[in-house]
Design an enzyme around this catalytic site. Structure first.
Site, short mmCIF file in Angstrom:
data_model
loop_
_atom_site.label_atom_id
_atom_site.label_comp_id
_atom_site.label_asym_id
_atom_site.label_seq_id
_atom_site.Cartn_x
_atom_site.Cartn_y
_atom_site.Cartn_z
N CYS A 153 40.38 26.55 -18.11
CA CYS A 153 40.78 26.97 -16.77
C CYS A 153 39.75 26.44 -15.79
O CYS A 153 38.58 26.23 -16.12
CB CYS A 153 40.86 28.49 -16.70
SG CYS A 153 41.26 29.14 -15.06
N ASP B 155 38.40 27.95 -13.45
CA ASP B 155 37.51 29.02 -13.02
C ASP B 155 36.05 28.61 -13.22
O ASP B 155 35.67 28.10 -14.26
CB ASP B 155 37.82 30.28 -13.84
CG ASP B 155 37.15 31.51 -13.30
OD1 ASP B 155 35.91 31.57 -13.32
OD2 ASP B 155 37.85 32.44 -12.86
#
Length: 514
Positions: free
Chosen positions: A173, A175
């Site tokens: 991800c 993130d």
């Protein structure tokens, strides 16, 4: 989601030892104070939490690296606070430049300061420039580190081949808490055959990955690199999702609304689609191996989903490294290794919802075992620096800038950057939108602008590649300015454009926006 079949009347094991179906679809709940300490150590209060397989020297080196890099970024705001108190006028430029040199290690462009007497402090512009300089210094530092670790990279390639993989393609991800995935969480060095591209929610681009697979296989066929095409090795695709054990419904994956089940299933579905794409697009048994990894971003402990003998994955068949850490903490190193590899086999032998068709290949088990062992050092890294769980201001988002484009592969540290991989804003708008949403809370709420580093790589062997890459960077720059025009008009978007040759560690070349 079970990728093999539905067993509606059977119960699923939790981890590898329980028969209780795990709660993947969590209800709204407050942060859990029971997780204030690392769960692997909570039952051993009388013992220092240090695993026998932890690489203490590597942890010390990584700690110094993280501190030095983040310190460059964290000095910017205190510097600006002092600048804001310097009187405007004749001595302003001299005083600010002296302060910048002593506080940041560099001076500032004259155009950011020269009109102060009429336009006031240009704190937003200074913030953007100082953040860009911190990024440049971090990139140079990591490049030197990578060049000094060439032997580790060669050993990693040999290990991949021994496990039966000629390439490892990882899509975490985007993130920022997964930004340190390779050097910290998984402890894998960057190599010419380790590919990493991050996407919001781990939703990697299947067409791009198919092109990467084709390029890799063609190179094996034409050049015999890293091995020849007739060797029985495979291309390994890994997707990495994340979750938060202390605050699962607020601090999980933003792209999936902090829904752990949605994050897991989306990554698994993408893996299955990619394998199907390879098999459908090419004949003669072309296929890949796939692997799914979850990361608890509170502790950096990993959860590895174990393939069966057919290569199928299952949401409920995994090894939780928090459990193996606790089970092996008191053992001798060799005994701990045996227990870890037994945990992988035990997962393959699970019944109920986790049941598969036989055990994973020996090479896959060896690869997974090494990832689990490597991650034990990272668990201890978090234990030693943060008491086992990141502090509240680092459990959530704490990124310093948005990285757009191909990203800076050299710079990989937790919560340093939110990464938006894109070729056009239209195709990957969600990646940019999620990043702006994150920085609305991190920066805009405090009156700070959002630093955006647009960076693309070019192939120096291809005529005109650099020029086309510069045009692409400028096109993305203009598209982001247009998409978020209200922020841009307030000078709340601070851009830096750069390009770089494909080779890891090659110099960063800054380019003008027009």
């Amino acid at each position: 989601m079970n990728t093999r079949n539905t067993r509606s009347k059977q119960r699923a094991p939790f981890g590898v030892s329980s028969s209780v179906k795990p709660r993947l679809d969590l209800i709204e709940q407050a942060p859990n104070p029971a997780y204030d300490r690392h769960p692997a150590c909570i039952t051993l209060p009388e013992r220092t939490c240090r695993h026998p397989l932890t690489d203490l020297e590597a942890n010390e080196q990584l700690g110094r690296c993280e501190d030095s890099v983040k310190n460059r970024f964290d000095r910017v705001i205190p510097f600006l606070q002092v600048v804001a108190g310097i009187p405007l006028g004749l001595d302003y430029v001299t005083r600010v430049q002296e302060l910048a040199q002593s506080s940041l290690g560099h001076t500032l462009p004259e155009e950011l300061l020269k009109d102060n007497w009429i336009s006031g402090h240009n704190l937003k512009g200074i913030f953007g420039y100082a953040t860009a300089k911190a990024l440049t210094a971090a990139t140079e530092q990591f490049s030197r580190k990578i060049m000094s670790e060439k032997d580790d990279s060669a050993s990693a390639i040999g290990f991949f081949l021994d496990c039966g993989f000629h390439a490892v393609d990882i899509s975490p991800c985007a993130d920022g808490r997964l930004k340190g995935l390779l050097p910290y969480i998984l402890r894998l060095p960057l190599t010419a055959f380790t590919y990493r591209k991050a996407y919001a929610g781990s939703m990697f681009d299947i067409e791009d990955d198919l092109a990467q697979w084709e390029k890799n296989e063609l190179r094996r066929y034409r050049e015999g690199v890293p091995n020849t095409a007739d060797q029985p090795t495979r291309y390994l695709k890994i997707a990495v999702y994340h979750f938060s054990t202390s605050d699962p419904t607020h601090s999980g994956c933003a792209a999936h609304g902090s829904n752990d089940r949605a994050a897991l299933e989306a990554a698994l579905t993408q893996l299955m689609k990619f394998r199907e794409a390879v098999e459908n697009a090419h004949c003669c048994g072309a296929s890949i191996d796939i692997l799914l990894i979850g990361v608890d971003t509170d502790t950096d402990a990993i959860r590895v989903h174990i393939p069966d003998s057919k290569g199928f994955l299952n949401p409920y068949r995994y090894v939780d490294n928090t459990v193996t850490y606790a089970q092996t903490l008191h053992l001798a190193p060799d005994e701990a290794r045996v227990i870890i590899h037994e945990a992988i086999l035990n997962a393959n032998r699970s019944d109920g919802w986790a049941k598969g068709n036989g055990v994973a290949s020996e090479g896959m088990r060896r690869f997974i075992g090494q990832l689990l062992i490597n991650n034990l050092s990272q668990i201890d890294y978090v234990v030693n620096r943060h008491g086992g769980r990141y502090p509240p201001n680092d459990i959530g988002h704490a990124e310093r800038y948005i990285s757009v484009g191909d990203g800076f592969d050299e710079v990989q540290i937790r919560n340093l950057a939110y990464y938006a991989h894109l070729d056009t804003v239209e195709e990957n708008a969600i990646d940019v939108d999620v990043g702006i949403k994150i920085f609305t809370k991190l920066n805009l709420s405090r009156g700070l602008p959002i630093p955006i580093a647009i960076h693309y790589r070019y192939d120096p062997n291809v005529p005109g590649s650099r020029e086309r890459t510069v045009v692409k960077a400028r096109r993305i720059y203009n598209a982001i300015k247009e998409r978020f025009s209200s922020l841009d008009e307030q000078n709340l978007l601070q851009f830096r454009l750069s390009v770089q040759a494909q080779d890891i560690g090659s110099p960063i070349e800054e380019v003008a926006s027009a």
